[in-house]
Design an enzyme around this catalytic site. Sequence first.
Site, mmCIF file in Angstrom:
data_model
loop_
_atom_site.group_PDB
_atom_site.id
_atom_site.type_symbol
_atom_site.label_atom_id
_atom_site.label_comp_id
_atom_site.label_asym_id
_atom_site.label_seq_id
_atom_site.Cartn_x
_atom_site.Cartn_y
_atom_site.Cartn_z
ATOM 1 N N GLY A 102 0.735 -1.266 0.000
ATOM 2 C CA GLY A 102 0.000 0.000 0.000
ATOM 3 C C GLY A 102 0.762 1.314 0.000
ATOM 4 O O GLY A 102 0.117 2.358 0.043
ATOM 5 N N GLY A 121 2.596 2.611 -2.438
ATOM 6 C CA GLY A 121 2.804 3.145 -3.797
ATOM 7 C C GLY A 121 1.962 4.380 -4.085
ATOM 8 O O GLY A 121 0.874 4.552 -3.519
ATOM 9 N N CYS A 145 -1.450 3.499 -5.384
ATOM 10 C CA CYS A 145 -2.143 2.423 -4.664
ATOM 11 C C CYS A 145 -3.317 2.975 -3.869
ATOM 12 O O CYS A 145 -3.199 4.027 -3.251
ATOM 13 C CB CYS A 145 -1.224 1.784 -3.636
ATOM 14 S SG CYS A 145 0.284 1.161 -4.319
ATOM 15 N N GLY A 152 7.832 0.821 -3.478
ATOM 16 C CA GLY A 152 6.718 1.787 -3.454
ATOM 17 C C GLY A 152 6.945 2.945 -2.489
ATOM 18 O O GLY A 152 7.598 2.805 -1.449
ATOM 19 N N GLY A 197 8.152 3.131 -9.157
ATOM 20 C CA GLY A 197 7.140 3.155 -10.203
ATOM 21 C C GLY A 197 6.977 4.534 -10.805
ATOM 22 O O GLY A 197 7.626 4.903 -11.781
ATOM 23 N N ALA A 222 -3.526 -2.841 -10.325
ATOM 24 C CA ALA A 222 -4.855 -3.309 -9.904
ATOM 25 C C ALA A 222 -5.920 -2.264 -10.238
ATOM 26 O O ALA A 222 -7.024 -2.321 -9.698
ATOM 27 C CB ALA A 222 -4.841 -3.617 -8.410
ATOM 28 N N GLU A 260 9.300 22.173 8.090
ATOM 29 C CA GLU A 260 10.613 22.825 8.110
ATOM 30 C C GLU A 260 11.585 22.138 7.136
ATOM 31 O O GLU A 260 12.494 22.763 6.595
ATOM 32 C CB GLU A 260 11.170 22.750 9.536
ATOM 33 C CG GLU A 260 12.495 23.464 9.726
ATOM 34 C CD GLU A 260 13.098 23.151 11.091
ATOM 35 O OE1 GLU A 260 13.275 24.069 11.881
ATOM 36 O OE2 GLU A 260 13.368 21.953 11.362
ATOM 37 N N SER A 261 11.359 20.831 6.899
ATOM 38 C CA SER A 261 12.278 20.064 6.051
ATOM 39 C C SER A 261 12.141 20.399 4.568
ATOM 40 O O SER A 261 12.998 20.054 3.771
ATOM 41 C CB SER A 261 12.017 18.568 6.229
ATOM 42 O OG SER A 261 12.150 18.202 7.569
HETATM 43 P P1 XMP Z 1 5.520 4.072 -6.627
HETATM 44 O O1 XMP Z 1 5.216 4.850 -5.378
HETATM 45 O O2 XMP Z 1 6.990 4.022 -6.911
HETATM 46 O O3 XMP Z 1 5.046 2.590 -6.294
HETATM 47 O O4 XMP Z 1 4.736 4.537 -7.802
HETATM 48 C C1 XMP Z 1 5.161 1.534 -7.213
HETATM 49 C C2 XMP Z 1 4.667 0.249 -6.593
HETATM 50 O O5 XMP Z 1 3.265 0.304 -6.334
HETATM 51 C C3 XMP Z 1 2.751 -1.026 -6.291
HETATM 52 N N1 XMP Z 1 1.545 -1.087 -7.131
HETATM 53 C C4 XMP Z 1 0.291 -1.143 -6.641
HETATM 54 N N2 XMP Z 1 -0.161 -1.198 -5.375
HETATM 55 N N3 XMP Z 1 -2.379 -1.190 -6.188
HETATM 56 C C5 XMP Z 1 -1.527 -1.234 -5.137
HETATM 57 O O6 XMP Z 1 -1.962 -1.283 -3.984
HETATM 58 C C6 XMP Z 1 -1.998 -1.147 -7.490
HETATM 59 O O7 XMP Z 1 -2.818 -1.089 -8.397
HETATM 60 C C7 XMP Z 1 -0.583 -1.119 -7.733
HETATM 61 N N4 XMP Z 1 0.167 -1.093 -8.861
HETATM 62 C C8 XMP Z 1 1.446 -1.063 -8.470
HETATM 63 C C9 XMP Z 1 3.815 -1.943 -6.816
HETATM 64 O O8 XMP Z 1 4.398 -2.592 -5.716
HETATM 65 C C10 XMP Z 1 4.779 -0.969 -7.478
HETATM 66 O O9 XMP Z 1 6.082 -1.456 -7.585
#
Ligand code: XMP
Length: 479
Positions: free
Chosen positions: A299, A301, A304, A338, A360, A388, A470-471
């Site tokens: 969760g 990402g 996500c 993520g 991602g 998903a 602040e960061s």
């Molecule tokens: P970032 O933050 O780098 O994250 O864009 C990429 C990661 O998100 C995951 N991912 C999902 N997680 N529903 C989710 O809960 C989704 O539809 C989904 N698609 C990707 C996955 O682990 C990816 O590497």
Amino acid sequence: MKILPDLALTYDDVLIVPQYSDVPSRRKLSTQTKLTQKIKLEAPIVSANMDTVTESDMAIAMAREGGIGIIHRFMSINEQVHQIARVKKAESFVVENPLTLTVLHTVGDVKKIVEETYTGGILILDGGQRLVGIVTTRDLLFENDDSKPLSEIMTKEVVTAPRDTTLEQAEKILHEHRVEKLPLVDKDGKLAGLITMKDIMKISEFPKATKDERGRLAVGAAVGVKPSELKRVERLLEAGADCIVVDIAHGDSKLEIDTIKQIRKAFASAQIIGGNVATAEGTQRLIEAGCDAVKVGVGPGSICITRVVAGAGVPQLTAVINCAAVARPQNIPVIADGGIRASGDVVKALAAGASTVMIGSLLAGTDESPGLLMTRKGHRYKVSRGMASLQANVARKVREGEGDITQEEIEEYVSEGVEAAVPYRGSAREMLSQLIGGLQSGMSYTNAHTVDELYEKAVFVRMTEVGLIESRPHDVDVM
Ligand code: XMP
């Protein structure tokens, strides 16, 4: 019901406390790490197996910069195999099937091929596949008679080398003879490949590249957990995939564990990555099933909505700390997957015990991601979407030839991801250079000379929301 006593944290809840540092030059710090037990990387960055992030172009760019890309699985087995093959061919210094014509072809034929393929030299064979000459664009300069046979204009003294010529030997021969192309021939004089100066130069441009033992760029491939996926694994490994990522949203499950066990049994030497999990217990179960690395993140990402839809997940910093605490003593690398929005998050993930991070959306905005660059209200952007999400699953059906999704399927589909516009961010190479530069800075603040030292030495301090304000840039108009 029970409530765990400890507060779970994520990247924005903490900072790494600066320590006395004897690092003389942060840019020279090694960021070498491991993706799996066997695969070494110079850059701890993995591009996500998402259909808006990693296909062959992204995987090539990632491996050239010392990271690795995982080709997503929302396509047919044949197409995924083709994507792997493209990566494997990208940096090979031997062209396995060079363009050829025979002595019976004419000047007109060769001109057509040169125009269509922009190839500067065509190898000429006799009827028995033996190399008898080469025609370069220079040979064609003043040739106006298109019907003339190639035997009359080709250069017959061709410098050749045996089939097993190494990169160093080829470089020496090309240099000594001042030629651009070195055809390889077997002991009967039959053509066995071609080495070109251009390809050799391309290789030395990327000294950190992640390669397999045959000198080809490394690449991973994602698979699912249906029984039919074993066939996919077999074909991907045959095509040269360096690791298999068994990737489902809830990796701490019987389906995932059974699939990993089956793959381990059928392909003993395959490098298997399992995921995703977010707990120490889940990590241990995947290791016992036979994984060579564990992917952590439920969760976090950017696209996500699992935590919104299912109410399940663990804030990512805590998840990485807990999973790494179990995996590291067993020499199993953890991939923090993520939620990486800037290089500071990479530093925190590795300090928490991960060996690599999977990214991602940050990479979805680069040139090498699949999908078009679009302009809206004067801003350039690309698309990132959860695997998903409804959109990704509609695209998958169409791509695999299963036809359009029905209204009923749309109504029943429970989406755990969204589709989003992400700002255009230039090339993947630029993005990686920023991430690695930031990581090296973070290492220097921690007096860490290696990624492992970062984990050993890092001290996190928690901060309040005011500390977070602040960061970041504040009380100014950022231009
Ligand atoms: P970032 O933050 O780098 O994250 O864009 C990429 C990661 O998100 C995951 N991912 C999902 N997680 N529903 C989710 O809960 C989704 O539809 C989904 N698609 C990707 C996955 O682990 C990816 O590497």
